[in-house]
Design a protein around this motif. Structure first.
Motif, mmCIF file in Angstrom:
data_model
loop_
_atom_site.group_PDB
_atom_site.id
_atom_site.type_symbol
_atom_site.label_atom_id
_atom_site.label_comp_id
_atom_site.label_asym_id
_atom_site.label_seq_id
_atom_site.Cartn_x
_atom_site.Cartn_y
_atom_site.Cartn_z
ATOM 1 N N CYS A 1 -2.479 -2.520 -8.691
ATOM 2 C CA CYS A 1 -1.846 -2.287 -7.393
ATOM 3 C C CYS A 1 -1.591 -0.792 -7.230
ATOM 4 C CB CYS A 1 -0.588 -3.123 -7.227
ATOM 5 S SG CYS A 1 0.937 -2.331 -7.699
ATOM 6 N N HIS B 1 0.609 0.633 -5.554
ATOM 7 C CA HIS B 1 2.012 1.049 -5.424
ATOM 8 C C HIS B 1 2.639 1.379 -6.770
ATOM 9 C CE1 HIS B 1 1.412 -1.784 -1.904
ATOM 10 N NE2 HIS B 1 1.538 -0.592 -1.368
ATOM 11 N N HIS B 2 2.319 0.584 -7.795
ATOM 12 C CA HIS B 2 2.968 0.760 -9.095
ATOM 13 C C HIS B 2 1.975 1.069 -10.213
ATOM 14 C CE1 HIS B 2 5.611 -1.918 -6.670
ATOM 15 N NE2 HIS B 2 6.559 -1.136 -7.166
ATOM 16 N N CYS C 1 3.560 -6.279 -10.941
ATOM 17 C CA CYS C 1 4.712 -5.533 -10.395
ATOM 18 C C CYS C 1 5.750 -6.482 -9.814
ATOM 19 C CB CYS C 1 4.265 -4.511 -9.353
ATOM 20 S SG CYS C 1 3.556 -5.234 -7.871
HETATM 21 ZN ZN LIG Z 1 2.753 -3.132 -7.255
#
Ligand SMILES: [Zn+2]
Ligand SMILES: Nc1nc2c(ncn2[C@@H]2O[C@H](COP(=O)(O)OP(=O)(O)OP(=O)(O)O)[C@@H](O)[C@H]2O)c(=O)[nH]1
Length: 208
Positions: free
Chosen positions: A97, A99-100, A168
């Motif tokens: 991902c 985002h993380h 996540c």
């Molecule tokens: Zn994530």
């Protein structure tokens, strides 16, 4: 100068084949700093080679940036009159991902209805990998696979469903251990409800 993974050929890495030494060294430098910032002794035996290992792992997991998925399909396109659904289901997906930078892991189910050309079945799974091995969100991954097949093979329709678990959401953050995210995208003949339902029925069925 470039070097290969432990001197071995890795099939999943054939498109770039070797790690770029400059990138690897730069990544190693930064991952060593990361270890120190996390409170570790980056010089201790167990961690000594970790910056190198992580530098290679991250390049492996993002190798999709160096691959043109359209070329994968074009490399095995065959003229064929078959105009029924072709489904490749349960393709393992390992992505990260954006985002993380934590993994999301699951399965992709891909179908298309040929319109003059079919492609090699393994190429469908390779296209999934090429898009999955990047920093992703599951929605974009789903749509990119669909668009690639649609634009390259010009079939009568394409359908993609991905089911995945996001680390996540389980290892950190909301910490839900069993939630599965399902995304889907359809085009062409799959906009017809009956066709879409047939696809869903076939990917849900236990086979073999
Ligand atoms: Zn994530
Ligand atoms: N839509 C979508 N969201 C994702 C995906 N992977 C991770 N996310 C979400 O990205 C969001 C980022 O939200 P932020 O609030 O900026 O980040 P955060 O503070 O770490 O959020 P929490 O995970 O809720 O702790 C989170 O809700 C994640 O669950 C994905 O593939 N698609």
């Amino acid at each position: 100068m470039e070097f290969s993974i432990n001197g071995q050929e890795d099939k999943g890495f054939t498109k770039i084949e070797k790690y770029n030494q400059e990138t690897t060294e730069e990544l190693m430098y930064h991952y060593k700093k990361v270890l120190e910032l996390l409170g570790e002794d980056a010089e201790r035996e167990g961690l000594e080679k970790t910056p190198l290992r992580v530098a290679k792992a991250m390049q492996f997991l993002t190798q999709g940036y160096h691959i043109k998925p359209e070329d994968i399909l074009r490399s095995a396109m065959f003229k064929e009159d078959y105009k029924q659904m072709v489904i490749v289901k349960d393709i393992e997906v390992y992505s990260m991902c954006e985002h993380h930078m934590l993994p999301f892991v699951g399965r992709a189910h891909v179908a298309y209805i040929p319109n003059g050309y079919i492609t090699g079945l393994s190429k469908i799974a390779r296209v999934v990998d090429a898009f999955a091995r990047r920093l992703q969100v599951q929605e974009r991954l789903t749509t990119q696979i669909k668009d690639c097949i649609n634009d390259t093979l010009s079939p009568l329709g394409v359908a993609v469903v991905i089911e995945a678990q996001h680390m996540c959401m389980s290892m950190r953050g909301v910490q839900k251990q069993n939630s599965i995210t399902t995304t889907s995208d359809f085009t062409g003949a799959f906009e017809n409800l009956a066709t879409r339902e047939e696809f869903i029925r076939l990917i849900s069925a236990k086979t073999i």
